[in-house]
Design an enzyme around this catalytic site. Structure first.
Site: not given
Length: 342
Positions: A67, A132-134, A136, A163
């Site tokens: 955590d 962002g992701h792939d 983007n 990615d």
């Protein structure tokens, strides 16, 4: 035990990454024998509910839970890092510092620790904090603009190149380079892997061929006009009689000559870019139509049988299921790209 498992045996990697880029990188390291301690938050990695994806990316790793909001848990994590060789993370810039896991702190704890951060847009600059992701990263790097159908419309690849190529592969290289420097110099490094910049580095061919073809075409190559995106008859994808596709990759003239023999068209041999037939020319466009018509006259299985013994760089376009069942992949694991040569 796989002979690959000895290559990175003894290397301990603490993996704080989630989703796809980091876990695929550390999965490759695990295939090569590294010990991977995957650290997850209480809710787990976001791919856990996807089952098969989580297993493909993380089998063979030791999973532990932390955590990150609790100081006692962070202290446990720092204890693991004190004896680890590598830490890989995918947090936004600034998060490591807020958690007390920044390079100066960890370097004081473990001077030999190699830290590799996978980010979307890099550690600095106005884009550093953007999510962002792939898709983007593909879009911002200029790579997505290269992924177009023949009518010019954009397509979305179901292989996550940002990615995996910009992230996972670059991160794995960074890890190995950092470990090598530790062996040589005795001290670790903090290396940043920007997926967008990593993708941009892969634009080697389109940037180079644009310089070559722009004077011929009168403009920068568009969809279907470049050397490797459909502009050449010898390097293209053609529809067969049964609605499947044949990949003709006879880029060099020697392979095109072999392909023409199987096609039964010796008159096509010298209609090749290495013989002066360049993208955009009338002969080039006419030949593409002629090849397309011939390929469309037979089924994919017919062409596969006829090209079976030809050294012509001509192959069927397989589905994912067909590829998995093909003898080419016999004995390979889900993500294993290597074997040890006897």
């Amino acid at each position: 035990m796989s002979p690959l498992a000895s290559l990175l045996s003894g290397l301990t990697v603490v993996d704080l990454t989630r989703n796809l880029p980091g876990p695929f990188s550390t999965r490759m390291l695990a295939d090569l024998g590294a010990t991977i301690i995957k650290v997850e938050p209480p809710e787990g990695d976001p791919t856990r509910p996807l089952g098969a994806m989580f297993k493909a990316l993380n089998h063979g790793k030791t999973c532990r839970q932390i955590d990150f909001r609790k100081q006692d848990d962070l202290a446990r994590l720092r204890d693991w890092l004190a004896t680890a060789d590598v830490m890989v993370d995918s947090f936004r810039p600034g998060v490591l510092q807020a958690l007390g896991l920044d390079y100066p702190t960890l370097h004081a704890l473990n001077p030999r620790l190699v830290m590799v951060s996978i980010t979307g847009y890099g550690q600095q600059g106005e884009w550093a904090q953007k999510a962002g992701h792939d898709l983007n990263f593909m879009a911002m790097s200029g790579v997505l603009d290269q992924v177009r159908s023949t009518d010019g419309s954009l397509t979305i690849s179901n292989v996550q190149w940002g990615d995996l190529a910009g992230g996972s592969a670059m991160a794995t290289i960074a890890v190995l380079a950092g470990v090598l420097e530790v062996q040589r110099e005795g001290r670790g490094r903090h290396l940043d892997v920007s997926m967008t910049h990593g993708l941009f580095a892969h634009l080697v061919v389109p940037q180079s061929t644009a310089t070559l073809l722009a004077p011929i075409l009168g403009h920068r190559p568009q969809a279907g006009e470049d050397l490797l995106n459909g502009g050449l008859p010898c390097y293209n994808v053609y529809r067969t009689a049964d609605g499947r596709h044949l990949a003709v990759g006879a880029l060099e003239h020697k392979f095109w000559r072999e392909a023409c023999e199987v096609f039964g068209r010796p008159d096509w041999v010298d209609r090749h870019w290495q013989r002066g037939v360049m993208p955009g020319s009338s002969d080039c466009e006419a030949l593409k139509q002629e090849v397309a018509a011939l390929v469309a006259s037979q089924t994919l299985s017919w062409w596969v049988a006829h090209f079976a013994h030809a050294d012509a760089c001509v192959t069927p376009v397989l589905t994912m299921e067909e590829a998995r069942a093909h003898p080419l992949f016999a004995g390979r694991t889900t993500v294993q790209a290597w074997t040890v040569v006897p």
